[in-house]
Design an enzyme around this catalytic site. Structure first.
Site, PDB file in Angstrom:
ATOM      1  N   GLY A   1     -15.535 -15.613 -12.676  1.00  0.00           N
ATOM      2  CA  GLY A   1     -16.960 -15.727 -12.944  1.00  0.00           C
ATOM      3  C   GLY A   1     -17.519 -14.525 -13.682  1.00  0.00           C
ATOM      4  O   GLY A   1     -18.351 -13.791 -13.139  1.00  0.00           O
TER       5      GLY A   1
ATOM      6  N   ILE B   1      -3.207  -2.693  -8.071  1.00  0.00           N
ATOM      7  CA  ILE B   1      -1.773  -2.547  -7.771  1.00  0.00           C
ATOM      8  C   ILE B   1      -0.988  -2.400  -9.067  1.00  0.00           C
ATOM      9  O   ILE B   1       0.128  -1.909  -9.061  1.00  0.00           O
ATOM     10  CB  ILE B   1      -1.224  -3.731  -6.939  1.00  0.00           C
ATOM     11  CG1 ILE B   1      -1.248  -5.041  -7.728  1.00  0.00           C
ATOM     12  CG2 ILE B   1      -1.937  -3.862  -5.623  1.00  0.00           C
ATOM     13  CD1 ILE B   1      -0.366  -6.125  -7.098  1.00  0.00           C
ATOM     14  N   ASP B   2      -1.564  -2.827 -10.198  1.00  0.00           N
ATOM     15  CA  ASP B   2      -0.824  -2.816 -11.466  1.00  0.00           C
ATOM     16  C   ASP B   2      -0.674  -1.407 -12.047  1.00  0.00           C
ATOM     17  O   ASP B   2       0.163  -1.182 -12.911  1.00  0.00           O
ATOM     18  CB  ASP B   2      -1.532  -3.706 -12.502  1.00  0.00           C
ATOM     19  CG  ASP B   2      -1.753  -5.120 -11.995  1.00  0.00           C
ATOM     20  OD1 ASP B   2      -1.016  -5.535 -11.079  1.00  0.00           O
ATOM     21  OD2 ASP B   2      -2.665  -5.800 -12.501  1.00  0.00           O
TER      22      ASP B   2
ATOM     23  N   GLN C   1       2.031  -8.153  -1.756  1.00  0.00           N
ATOM     24  CA  GLN C   1       1.920  -6.773  -2.272  1.00  0.00           C
ATOM     25  C   GLN C   1       0.502  -6.215  -2.160  1.00  0.00           C
ATOM     26  O   GLN C   1       0.268  -5.039  -2.376  1.00  0.00           O
ATOM     27  CB  GLN C   1       2.348  -6.729  -3.752  1.00  0.00           C
ATOM     28  CG  GLN C   1       3.817  -6.972  -3.946  1.00  0.00           C
ATOM     29  CD  GLN C   1       4.140  -7.532  -5.326  1.00  0.00           C
ATOM     30  OE1 GLN C   1       4.571  -6.812  -6.191  1.00  0.00           O
ATOM     31  NE2 GLN C   1       3.920  -8.814  -5.534  1.00  0.00           N
TER      32      GLN C   1
HETATM   33  O1  F6P Z   1      -4.233  -7.447 -11.079  1.00  0.00           O
HETATM   34  C1  F6P Z   1      -3.719  -7.566  -9.793  1.00  0.00           C
HETATM   35  C2  F6P Z   1      -2.891  -8.821  -9.649  1.00  0.00           C
HETATM   36  O2  F6P Z   1      -2.351  -8.849  -8.339  1.00  0.00           O
HETATM   37  C3  F6P Z   1      -1.786  -8.983 -10.685  1.00  0.00           C
HETATM   38  O3  F6P Z   1      -0.661  -8.171 -10.440  1.00  0.00           O
HETATM   39  C4  F6P Z   1      -1.541 -10.464 -10.605  1.00  0.00           C
HETATM   40  O4  F6P Z   1      -0.979 -10.988 -11.786  1.00  0.00           O
HETATM   41  C5  F6P Z   1      -2.932 -11.012 -10.381  1.00  0.00           C
HETATM   42  O5  F6P Z   1      -3.708  -9.965  -9.826  1.00  0.00           O
HETATM   43  C6  F6P Z   1      -3.008 -12.214  -9.504  1.00  0.00           C
HETATM   44  O6  F6P Z   1      -4.311 -12.688  -9.515  1.00  0.00           O
HETATM   45  P1  F6P Z   1      -4.889 -13.725  -8.466  1.00  0.00           P
HETATM   46  O7  F6P Z   1      -5.212 -12.954  -7.211  1.00  0.00           O
HETATM   47  O8  F6P Z   1      -6.083 -14.272  -9.142  1.00  0.00           O
HETATM   48  O9  F6P Z   1      -3.818 -14.735  -8.215  1.00  0.00           O
END
Ligand code: F6P
Length: 358
Positions: free
Chosen positions: A78, A139-140, A284
């Site tokens: 959003g 986390i990235d 994670q």
């Molecule tokens: O940016 C953090 C993250 O956990 C990424 O590592 C992953 O690709 C994405 O968010 C997952 O997003 P969502 O919580 O929308 O599935």
């Protein structure tokens, strides 16, 4: 004059967010200020009434900061500049957010988010003359101008523990175990996990690989070293042909997942070994924070409150050379931080014989 500050968490959650909030609440109380939590990120400032609650030092007496997630709630969908409406249209709802923020009578806002959230929040802050200070979390670990962000250390710890648990079963069954980790377009989690967890092969989006090299490494390990092998693959790694392995959700967001299964299939066929995949996913993000994330969260929270006291806004706190510093939010957004193939950890991994499949 005692100040009233607001705080919100934005984007995907991670471990350590509650530790940041706890630090802010205590540092603000120490100055005689109030902290108001805005619920569900910018979503808490949409609609008729702003959704907030007063955060007290009693509530943050030490329990909440041990928990993963964010007690304020968050959202990573959003975009308020392009908000999806029920009739399928899109609307700019930023003025609603600014109006609701002004209703709260806050002196400043602390935003805890990644680069995407800070890009949006900074534009809203500028539009509404909101005095904002940012705290990096993801986390990235892909936010520029800071060596690390809240949540990264815990994610790597969880992924490393997963490799610790995969190794005995890999050895028991003579298998190749593949661990697919998160990280979006940056391979930091895979790189650190692979080194710390004893992987034979690390695949990251920043380094091209070939299946031939992977198969050769596995055959060599099986012939000369031991009966099993461990591979860590970052979710955004493409196939050797350069195809993304991902799906799109209803908002058009790329959801990665599946490269581990692709690699396992190829290995089974070409190296004639049994391969299995574990996709770690959101595990994670939900763990209690490591001590490092708690320290970082606390140092960041205290610094953010001090920046408000000094009247320094449009700044993000950052970790550099063993110190908490502050930088322009715009600079952090600009400097996206993927893995440099010349990174010291890439050399470290190569130095102990880990292959990147290149
Ligand atoms: O940016 C953090 C993250 O956990 C990424 O590592 C992953 O690709 C994405 O968010 C997952 O997003 P969502 O919580 O929308 O599935």
């Amino acid at each position: 004059m005692p100040k009233k500050i607001g705080i919100l968490t934005s984007g995907g959650d991670c471990a350590g967010l509650n530790a940041v909030i706890r630090a802010v609440v205590h540092a603000a109380a120490h100055k005689g200020w109030e902290t108001h939590g805005i619920l569900d990120g910018t979503a808490g400032l949409l609609g008729e009434t702003p959704q907030t609650r007063l955060l007290t030092t009693e509530e943050f007496n030490g329990n909440v900061m041990r928990m993963g997630g964010t007690i304020l709630g968050t959202t990573n969908k959003g975009d308020p500049f392009h908000y999806p409406m029920p009739d399928g249209s899109h609307k700019d709802r930023t003025s609603e957010i600014i109006d609701n923020y002004n209703k709260l009578g806050l002196d400043a806002l602390i935003s805890i988010g990644g680069d995407g959230s800070h890009d949006i929040l900074r534009r809203i802050a500028q539009q509404g003359s909101i005095k904002m200070v940012g705290i990096p979390k993801t986390i990235d670990n892909d936010i520029g101008e800071t060596e690390t962000s809240v949540g990264y250390d815990t994610a790597v710890m969880v992924a490393t523990e997963a490799l610790d648990r995969l190794q005995p079963t890999a050895a028991s069954h003579d298998r190749v175990m593949i661990l697919e980790v998160m990280g979006r377009d940056a391979g930091h989690i895979a790189l650190s996990t692979g080194i710390a967890g004893g992987a034979d092969i690390i695949l990251i989006p920043e380094i091209d690989y070939s299946m031939e090299n992977i198969v050769a490494t596995i055959k060599k390990v099986k012939k000369e070293e031991r009966n099993f092998a461990l591979i860590v693959v970052s979710e955004a790694v493409k196939t050797p042909q350069g195809e993304k392995v991902a799906a799109k959700n209803s908002e058009g967001k790329t959801l990665y997942g599946g490269i581990g299964a692709y690699i396992a299939d190829e290995i089974s066929k070409k190296a004639e070994v049994e391969a299995r995949v574990t996709v770690l996913g959101h595990v994670q993000r939900g763990s209690p924070p490591t001590y490092r994330d708690r320290l970082l969260a606390t140092a960041f929270g205290v610094k953010a409150v001090n920046l408000i006291d000094e009247g320094k806004f449009d700044r993000m706190v950052a970790w550099k050379n063993r110190e908490v510093v502050d930088i322009a939010i715009a600079d952090a957004i600009k400097a996206y931080h993927a893995v440099d193939p010349d990174d010291t950890l890439v050399h470290t991994a190569r130095g102990i014989g880990i292959s990147f499949g290149d």
